[in-house]
Design a protein around this motif. Structure first.
Motif, short mmCIF file in Angstrom:
data_model
loop_
_atom_site.label_atom_id
_atom_site.label_comp_id
_atom_site.label_asym_id
_atom_site.label_seq_id
_atom_site.Cartn_x
_atom_site.Cartn_y
_atom_site.Cartn_z
N SER A 1 0.84 -1.20 0.00
CA SER A 1 0.00 0.00 0.00
C SER A 1 0.88 1.25 0.00
N THR A 2 0.29 2.35 -0.47
CA THR A 2 1.01 3.63 -0.46
C THR A 2 0.90 4.32 0.89
N LEU A 3 0.13 3.76 1.81
CA LEU A 3 -0.05 4.32 3.15
C LEU A 3 0.32 3.28 4.19
N ASP A 4 1.00 3.70 5.22
CA ASP A 4 1.29 2.86 6.36
C ASP A 4 1.11 3.74 7.59
N TRP A 5 0.09 3.44 8.40
CA TRP A 5 -0.33 4.35 9.45
C TRP A 5 0.59 4.26 10.66
N CYS A 6 0.26 5.04 11.69
CA CYS A 6 1.15 5.19 12.84
C CYS A 6 1.21 3.94 13.72
N GLU A 7 0.20 3.09 13.64
CA GLU A 7 0.26 1.86 14.42
C GLU A 7 1.38 0.97 13.90
N CYS B 1 3.32 11.25 15.22
CA CYS B 1 3.41 9.79 15.24
C CYS B 1 4.60 9.31 16.09
N SER B 2 5.76 9.87 15.88
CA SER B 2 6.94 9.39 16.61
C SER B 2 6.78 9.60 18.11
N THR B 3 6.20 10.72 18.50
CA THR B 3 5.96 10.98 19.92
C THR B 3 4.95 9.99 20.50
N LEU B 4 3.89 9.74 19.76
CA LEU B 4 2.86 8.82 20.24
C LEU B 4 3.41 7.40 20.37
N ARG B 5 4.23 7.00 19.44
CA ARG B 5 4.83 5.67 19.54
C ARG B 5 5.70 5.57 20.80
N ARG B 6 6.43 6.61 21.08
CA ARG B 6 7.28 6.62 22.27
C ARG B 6 6.43 6.54 23.54
N TRP B 7 5.31 7.26 23.57
CA TRP B 7 4.42 7.23 24.73
C TRP B 7 3.79 5.84 24.89
N ARG B 8 3.41 5.23 23.78
CA ARG B 8 2.81 3.90 23.86
C ARG B 8 3.77 2.90 24.49
N HIS B 9 5.00 2.94 24.06
CA HIS B 9 5.99 2.02 24.63
C HIS B 9 6.25 2.34 26.11
N ALA B 10 6.12 3.61 26.48
CA ALA B 10 6.38 3.99 27.87
C ALA B 10 5.28 3.48 28.80
N ILE B 11 4.02 3.53 28.35
CA ILE B 11 2.92 3.10 29.22
C ILE B 11 2.57 1.63 29.03
#
Length: 340
Positions: free
Chosen positions: A24-30, A240-250
């Motif tokens: 796909s031409t899109l790959d989302w933040c998840e 996106c990069s910030t949210l990924r970092r927060w997800r791994h933190a919590i």
């Protein structure tokens, strides 16, 4: 992460899932395949089940309350959008991306035709149909050639804005007592009006004023939810990069709450169910071209345009904790008696 809140660490993302490689031409933040090798984006996939649930609920409501058959088709189209998005986020394959995105464009183009041909005479509906079909083909060809997701998003947003604006205008023009009286005054012949006719006209005006107020409430809630989902999705793209970092933190499962695209699915699915609508004259109800994504507001608006306000009503027990549905008044009274 607070020590009193239990969590588990995020598994690492993978690129060797069942559906790999990504085309796909899109790959989302998840992150991809972190939960299971059989779904590239598990949260973005499962949140589409709301579309499936509401679509099935709408089909059941159409059968139970004898809504026009066209609305059975519209809920089938709503189901198709949800199923296409489910398949796209599961696989991240380009063909599934096209199923997801182009089904939105085609459905909205049908809404566009159905909305703007209302109240016109031939050859306007036929010419408008040809022009809308050409527009859909043009969007398809251009999008497949350029592969730019921004083009698809802008085309969809513009078409949707046109449909909603026109639908609101049709609602006001045909149901608002002020505009209806002006139309009647310009075409009515002079004659004596009895007291009974005056009382009935006043009752109809009060009824339709109340309906207009509630319709705008449906539109307002639906639009707020829809735009709220868009805002969250935009933040998900930007940070996106910030949210990924927060997800791994919590950790899990709490990190799921930071999946913005999943919230977009939930909120736009609910918002579309509330208010995405169009209106057709009764003579057009069986045309194949009327396959558009008209949901609760559209069903109610259709009954009102057909002069059936005394037969149907919007059942909405709680503004924020229940989902509205259009029911026959006899059914609503029966439900109320059984619940009391």
């Amino acid at each position: 992460m607070p020590s009193w809140l239990p969590s588990v660490p995020y598994p690492p993302a993978r690129d060797d899932g069942y559906w790999a490689p990504i085309t796909s031409t899109l790959d989302w933040c998840e992150e991809n395949y972190y939960a299971t090798p059989y779904s590239a984006e598990i949260v973005n996939t499962l949140t589409n089940t709301l579309f499936l649930y509401l679509g099935l609920r709408g089909l059941r409501n159409c059968r139970r309350h004898a809504h026009p058959r066209i609305f059975t088709l519209t809920f089938l189209g709503y189901l198709l959008v949800g199923a296409g998005s489910f398949a796209f986020h599961t696989t991240l394959k380009y063909p599934m991306q096209l199923v997801d995105e182009l089904s939105m464009i085609y459905t909205t183009c049908l809404m566009f035709w159905a909305t703007f041909e209302f109240g016109t005479r031939q050859p306007v509906p036929a010419l408008l149909g040809v022009g809308t079909a050409a527009l859909a083909v043009g969007i398809t060809v251009w999008y497949h050639w350029c592969g730019d997701p921004t083009f698809h998003q802008n085309a969809y947003a513009l078409l949707t804005a046109c449909v909603l604006g026109r639908s609101m205008w049709v609602m006001e023009r045909n149901l608002r007592p002020y505009f209806r009286r002006k139309a009647q005054a310009s075409s009515a012949s002079s004659g004596a009006v009895t007291e009974a006719e005056k009382r009935e006209a006043a009752r109809i005006d009060r009824r339709d004023e109340a309906i207009i107020v509630l319709m705008w409430k449906v539109i307002g809630v639906g639009l707020s939810v829809f735009l709220g989902g868009f805002a969250i999705w935009s933040l998900d793209n930007i940070y996106c990069s910030t949210l990924r970092r927060w997800r791994h933190a919590i950790g899990l499962p709490w990190g799921i709450l930071l999946e913005g695209h999943g919230w977009w699915h939930l909120m736009t699915g609910l918002g579309a169910y509330f208010y995405i609508a169009s209106a057709l004259p009764p003579s057009r109800q069986n045309s194949w071209l009327t396959l558009w994504a008209t949901q609760v507001w559209g069903i109610w608006l259709r009954h009102c345009l057909n002069g059936r306000q005394d037969e149907y009503e919007l059942q909405w027990p709680s503004l924020w904790t229940s989902i509205p549905q259009v029911v026959k008044r006899a059914s609503a009274n029966g439900l109320a008696k059984r619940s009391s």
